[in-house]
Write a protein that holds these residues in place. Structure first.
Motif, PDB file in Angstrom:
ATOM      1  N   GLU A 157       0.911  -1.160   0.116  1.00  0.00           N
ATOM      2  CA  GLU A 157      -0.102   0.042  -0.118  1.00  0.00           C
ATOM      3  C   GLU A 157       0.851   1.394   0.023  1.00  0.00           C
ATOM      4  O   GLU A 157       1.813   1.197   0.764  1.00  0.00           O
ATOM      5  CB  GLU A 157      -0.795   0.083   1.016  1.00  0.00           C
ATOM      6  N   GLN A 158       0.378   2.349  -0.901  1.00  0.00           N
ATOM      7  CA  GLN A 158       1.152   3.470  -0.797  1.00  0.00           C
ATOM      8  C   GLN A 158      -0.203   4.533  -0.701  1.00  0.00           C
ATOM      9  O   GLN A 158      -1.118   4.439  -1.048  1.00  0.00           O
ATOM     10  CB  GLN A 158       1.876   3.734  -2.203  1.00  0.00           C
ATOM     11  N   TYR A 159       0.467   5.637  -0.238  1.00  0.00           N
ATOM     12  CA  TYR A 159      -0.483   6.784   0.185  1.00  0.00           C
ATOM     13  C   TYR A 159      -0.108   8.046  -0.548  1.00  0.00           C
ATOM     14  O   TYR A 159       1.154   8.183  -0.894  1.00  0.00           O
ATOM     15  CB  TYR A 159      -0.658   7.128   1.600  1.00  0.00           C
ATOM     16  N   VAL A 207       3.500   9.310  -4.061  1.00  0.00           N
ATOM     17  CA  VAL A 207       3.131   8.625  -3.107  1.00  0.00           C
ATOM     18  C   VAL A 207       4.069   8.434  -1.979  1.00  0.00           C
ATOM     19  O   VAL A 207       5.426   8.484  -2.353  1.00  0.00           O
ATOM     20  CB  VAL A 207       2.886   7.045  -3.685  1.00  0.00           C
ATOM     21  N   THR A 208       3.894   7.883  -0.924  1.00  0.00           N
ATOM     22  CA  THR A 208       4.720   7.774   0.521  1.00  0.00           C
ATOM     23  C   THR A 208       4.087   6.422   0.973  1.00  0.00           C
ATOM     24  O   THR A 208       2.867   6.053   0.489  1.00  0.00           O
ATOM     25  CB  THR A 208       4.539   8.950   1.153  1.00  0.00           C
ATOM     26  N   ASP A 209       5.099   5.775   1.796  1.00  0.00           N
ATOM     27  CA  ASP A 209       4.507   4.778   2.508  1.00  0.00           C
ATOM     28  C   ASP A 209       3.787   4.973   3.867  1.00  0.00           C
ATOM     29  O   ASP A 209       3.467   3.841   4.445  1.00  0.00           O
ATOM     30  CB  ASP A 209       5.829   3.822   2.477  1.00  0.00           C
ATOM     31  N   HIS A 210       3.782   6.091   4.164  1.00  0.00           N
ATOM     32  CA  HIS A 210       2.726   6.333   5.283  1.00  0.00           C
ATOM     33  C   HIS A 210       1.812   7.436   4.999  1.00  0.00           C
ATOM     34  O   HIS A 210       1.892   8.265   4.218  1.00  0.00           O
ATOM     35  CB  HIS A 210       3.855   6.850   6.433  1.00  0.00           C
ATOM     36  N   ASN A 211       0.637   7.527   5.776  1.00  0.00           N
ATOM     37  CA  ASN A 211      -0.354   8.542   5.403  1.00  0.00           C
ATOM     38  C   ASN A 211      -0.179   9.745   6.077  1.00  0.00           C
ATOM     39  O   ASN A 211       0.095   9.625   7.221  1.00  0.00           O
ATOM     40  CB  ASN A 211      -1.608   7.882   5.947  1.00  0.00           C
ATOM     41  N   GLU A 212      -0.095  10.738   5.251  1.00  0.00           N
ATOM     42  CA  GLU A 212       0.316  12.110   5.735  1.00  0.00           C
ATOM     43  C   GLU A 212      -1.129  12.958   5.998  1.00  0.00           C
ATOM     44  O   GLU A 212      -1.863  12.827   5.293  1.00  0.00           O
ATOM     45  CB  GLU A 212       1.053  12.891   4.783  1.00  0.00           C
ATOM     46  N   PRO A 213      -1.404  13.717   7.138  1.00  0.00           N
ATOM     47  CA  PRO A 213      -2.386  14.445   7.278  1.00  0.00           C
ATOM     48  C   PRO A 213      -2.354  15.782   6.353  1.00  0.00           C
ATOM     49  O   PRO A 213      -1.459  16.005   5.887  1.00  0.00           O
ATOM     50  CB  PRO A 213      -2.340  14.963   8.758  1.00  0.00           C
ATOM     51  N   LEU A 214      -3.566  16.281   5.991  1.00  0.00           N
ATOM     52  CA  LEU A 214      -3.662  17.322   5.231  1.00  0.00           C
ATOM     53  C   LEU A 214      -3.116  18.645   5.619  1.00  0.00           C
ATOM     54  O   LEU A 214      -2.896  19.656   5.183  1.00  0.00           O
ATOM     55  CB  LEU A 214      -4.742  17.677   4.832  1.00  0.00           C
TER      56      LEU A 214
END
Length: 99
Positions: free
Chosen positions: A35-37, A91-98
């Motif tokens: 999964e990528q975010y 994309v990144t490997d962790h979910n970033e807040p907006l």
């Protein structure tokens, strides 16, 4: 183009384009299946760029450009925007807040 943060594989334009129409929070890398975010910057770009195209008709109406000219310009700009959006897909490997 988009590069997976896990396997460092570069996605093709078509793979990135198809990911634009996914409404899931995470996208899956087509090479390593992880999964990528979307990055915060990519999410902002993917929402602002189409908005700019949608607002281009305002100055044209203010300068009394005929509708028969505005509509083709808007259609061409909308199609062009859809085709350049995959280049803003990061994309990144962790979910970033907006925020």
């Amino acid at each position: 183009m988009t590069t997976c943060q896990q396997c460092h594989s570069e996605w093709t334009w078509k793979e990135s384009f198809l990911m634009l129409f996914s409404f899931k929070k995470a996208v899956v890398c087509p090479y390593c299946d992880r999964e990528q975010y979307l990055t915060r910057r990519a999410r902002n770009n993917l929402s602002v760029i189409p908005s700019i195209v949608a607002l281009l008709w305002l100055p044209m109406i203010a300068f009394q450009v005929p509708i028969s000219v505005i509509i083709p310009i808007e259609v061409v700009m909308a199609i062009g925007t859809v085709f350049i959006l995959p280049y803003f897909f990061e994309v990144t490997d962790h979910n970033e807040p907006l925020w």
